[in-house]
Design a protein around this motif. Structure first.
Motif, short mmCIF file in Angstrom:
data_model
loop_
_atom_site.label_atom_id
_atom_site.label_comp_id
_atom_site.label_asym_id
_atom_site.label_seq_id
_atom_site.Cartn_x
_atom_site.Cartn_y
_atom_site.Cartn_z
N LYS A 136 0.84 -1.21 0.00
CA LYS A 136 0.00 0.00 0.00
C LYS A 136 0.87 1.25 0.00
CE LYS A 136 -3.93 -2.14 2.26
NZ LYS A 136 -4.64 -2.34 3.51
N ASP A 137 1.98 1.22 0.74
CA ASP A 137 2.90 2.37 0.76
C ASP A 137 3.44 2.65 -0.63
OD1 ASP A 137 2.52 2.75 3.45
OD2 ASP A 137 4.40 1.77 4.05
N VAL A 138 3.82 1.60 -1.34
CA VAL A 138 4.35 1.77 -2.70
C VAL A 138 3.25 2.34 -3.59
CG1 VAL A 138 5.19 0.55 -4.75
CG2 VAL A 138 6.12 0.00 -2.50
N LYS A 139 2.05 1.80 -3.47
CA LYS A 139 0.93 2.28 -4.29
C LYS A 139 0.63 3.75 -3.99
CE LYS A 139 -3.47 0.59 -5.95
NZ LYS A 139 -4.48 -0.44 -5.81
N ASN A 140 0.61 4.11 -2.71
CA ASN A 140 0.37 5.51 -2.34
C ASN A 140 1.46 6.42 -2.87
OD1 ASN A 140 -1.99 4.87 -1.01
ND2 ASN A 140 -1.02 4.73 1.00
N PHE A 141 2.71 5.94 -2.80
CA PHE A 141 3.83 6.74 -3.29
C PHE A 141 3.71 6.97 -4.81
CE2 PHE A 141 8.17 6.96 -5.05
CZ PHE A 141 8.57 8.15 -4.47
N THR A 142 3.42 5.90 -5.56
CA THR A 142 3.30 6.07 -7.01
C THR A 142 2.10 6.94 -7.37
OG1 THR A 142 2.12 3.96 -7.18
CG2 THR A 142 4.48 3.93 -7.61
N ASN A 143 1.02 6.80 -6.60
CA ASN A 143 -0.14 7.67 -6.85
C ASN A 143 0.20 9.13 -6.56
OD1 ASN A 143 -1.77 5.59 -7.67
ND2 ASN A 143 -2.74 5.31 -5.68
N SER A 144 0.99 9.37 -5.53
CA SER A 144 1.37 10.75 -5.21
C SER A 144 2.24 11.33 -6.32
CB SER A 144 2.08 10.84 -3.86
OG SER A 144 3.38 10.29 -3.94
N LEU A 145 3.05 10.50 -6.95
CA LEU A 145 3.87 10.98 -8.07
C LEU A 145 2.99 11.37 -9.25
CD1 LEU A 145 6.89 8.50 -8.09
CD2 LEU A 145 6.85 10.87 -7.30
N MET A 146 1.89 10.63 -9.43
CA MET A 146 0.99 10.93 -10.54
C MET A 146 0.26 12.26 -10.31
SD MET A 146 1.61 8.46 -12.50
CE MET A 146 0.37 8.42 -13.74
N ASP A 147 0.11 12.65 -9.06
CA ASP A 147 -0.57 13.89 -8.73
C ASP A 147 0.31 15.12 -8.90
OD1 ASP A 147 -2.83 12.48 -8.14
OD2 ASP A 147 -2.46 12.42 -5.99
N VAL A 148 1.61 14.91 -9.01
CA VAL A 148 2.54 16.04 -9.13
C VAL A 148 2.41 16.64 -10.52
CG1 VAL A 148 4.97 16.70 -9.16
CG2 VAL A 148 4.15 15.04 -7.49
N LYS A 149 2.22 17.92 -10.54
CA LYS A 149 2.10 18.61 -11.82
C LYS A 149 3.49 18.85 -12.40
CE LYS A 149 -2.17 20.79 -10.59
NZ LYS A 149 -2.84 21.93 -10.07
N PRO A 150 3.61 18.71 -13.69
CA PRO A 150 4.92 18.94 -14.29
C PRO A 150 5.36 20.40 -14.09
CG PRO A 150 3.26 18.50 -15.98
CD PRO A 150 2.60 18.36 -14.66
N ARG A 151 6.67 20.56 -13.99
CA ARG A 151 7.21 21.91 -13.84
C ARG A 151 6.93 22.73 -15.08
NH1 ARG A 151 13.35 21.21 -12.58
NH2 ARG A 151 13.29 21.98 -14.69
N ALA A 152 6.70 23.98 -14.88
CA ALA A 152 6.50 24.87 -16.02
C ALA A 152 7.80 24.97 -16.80
CB ALA A 152 6.07 26.25 -15.54
N THR A 153 7.70 24.86 -18.08
CA THR A 153 8.89 24.92 -18.92
C THR A 153 9.23 26.38 -19.23
OG1 THR A 153 9.89 24.21 -20.98
CG2 THR A 153 7.55 24.66 -21.06
N GLN A 154 10.50 26.62 -19.43
CA GLN A 154 10.94 27.97 -19.77
C GLN A 154 11.12 28.12 -21.27
OE1 GLN A 154 14.36 28.97 -17.44
NE2 GLN A 154 13.31 28.61 -15.51
N TRP A 155 10.75 27.10 -21.98
CA TRP A 155 10.88 27.15 -23.43
C TRP A 155 9.61 27.77 -24.02
CZ3 TRP A 155 13.66 22.50 -26.01
CH2 TRP A 155 14.83 22.23 -25.32
N SER A 156 9.81 28.52 -25.06
CA SER A 156 8.66 29.13 -25.74
C SER A 156 8.04 28.09 -26.66
CB SER A 156 9.12 30.34 -26.57
OG SER A 156 9.90 29.90 -27.68
N GLU A 157 6.83 28.38 -27.09
CA GLU A 157 6.12 27.49 -28.01
C GLU A 157 6.92 27.32 -29.30
OE1 GLU A 157 3.20 24.87 -28.76
OE2 GLU A 157 3.21 26.12 -26.97
N GLU A 158 7.53 28.38 -29.76
CA GLU A 158 8.33 28.33 -30.99
C GLU A 158 9.54 27.40 -30.82
OE1 GLU A 158 11.14 31.26 -33.67
OE2 GLU A 158 9.47 32.16 -32.55
N GLN A 159 10.20 27.48 -29.66
CA GLN A 159 11.36 26.63 -29.40
C GLN A 159 10.95 25.15 -29.35
OE1 GLN A 159 12.54 28.68 -25.79
NE2 GLN A 159 14.49 29.30 -26.75
N ILE A 160 9.82 24.88 -28.76
CA ILE A 160 9.33 23.51 -28.68
C ILE A 160 9.03 22.98 -30.08
CG2 ILE A 160 7.39 22.07 -27.89
CD1 ILE A 160 7.36 23.82 -25.33
#
Length: 171
Positions: A136-160
């Protein structure tokens, strides 16, 4: 920190754990052993401990053998040696200033012997609960990782878009 070694009385666990007991009753002993070893391996990896699982030779006659499976050392005793005898000897040899030994069995007599040698004892039900909690601890840990929002990128849309175009050219 002390090295931690968990020595498991294999058939005692199989007879006590819900899933393995059901498999044993259905004459699916090999599957019950495999299930037990897989769960012990997951628990060992999560807790960072070593696990030795000992089986009596009464169900697998022949000379003593040992091998690693799922990162668990599996030992089948000699035909005239019980798992209890082997576990008691191993616990006595390994329990020292550098190693804390835990023995998982619901055999009361065996619990008293290993306890007198300084090893800690864990019943089959307690170990089953500990393994389930670890899962259950492993499952909770992996679920918590899924809840983390990705960091905002500093790249512009054009660069991507330029990067995507370069990647497409490489294909």
């Amino acid at each position: 920190m002390k090295r931690q070694l968990l020595i498991v009385d294999g058939y005692n666990m199989i007879g006590s754990w819900k899933e393995t007991h059901t498999l044993f009753q259905q004459n699916r002993l090999e599957e019950a052993r495999d299930y037990l070893l897989e769960k012990l391996s997951e628990y060992a990896n999560f807790e960072g401990i070593e696990v030795v699982c000992v089986f009596d030779a009464q169900y697998v006659p022949g000379v003593r053998t040992s091998y690693k499976k799922y990162n668990v050392l599996v030992v089948f005793t000699e035909e005239d040696e019980t798992a209890d005898d082997y576990i008691e000897r191993l616990a006595g040899e390994c329990n020292d200033i550098l190693t804390q030994v835990f023995v998982a069995t619901s055999d009361l007599a065996e619990q008293w012997v290993v306890f007198s040698q300084g090893a800690a004892r864990i019943s089959a039900r307690e170990l089953e609960k500990m393994v389930d909690l670890g899962k259950k601890d492993v499952k909770n840990f992996t679920n918590s990782l899924m809840d983390v929002k990705p960091r905002a990128t500093q790249w512009s849309e054009e660069q991507i878009n330029q990067l995507k175009n370069l990647m497409n050219k490489l294909d």
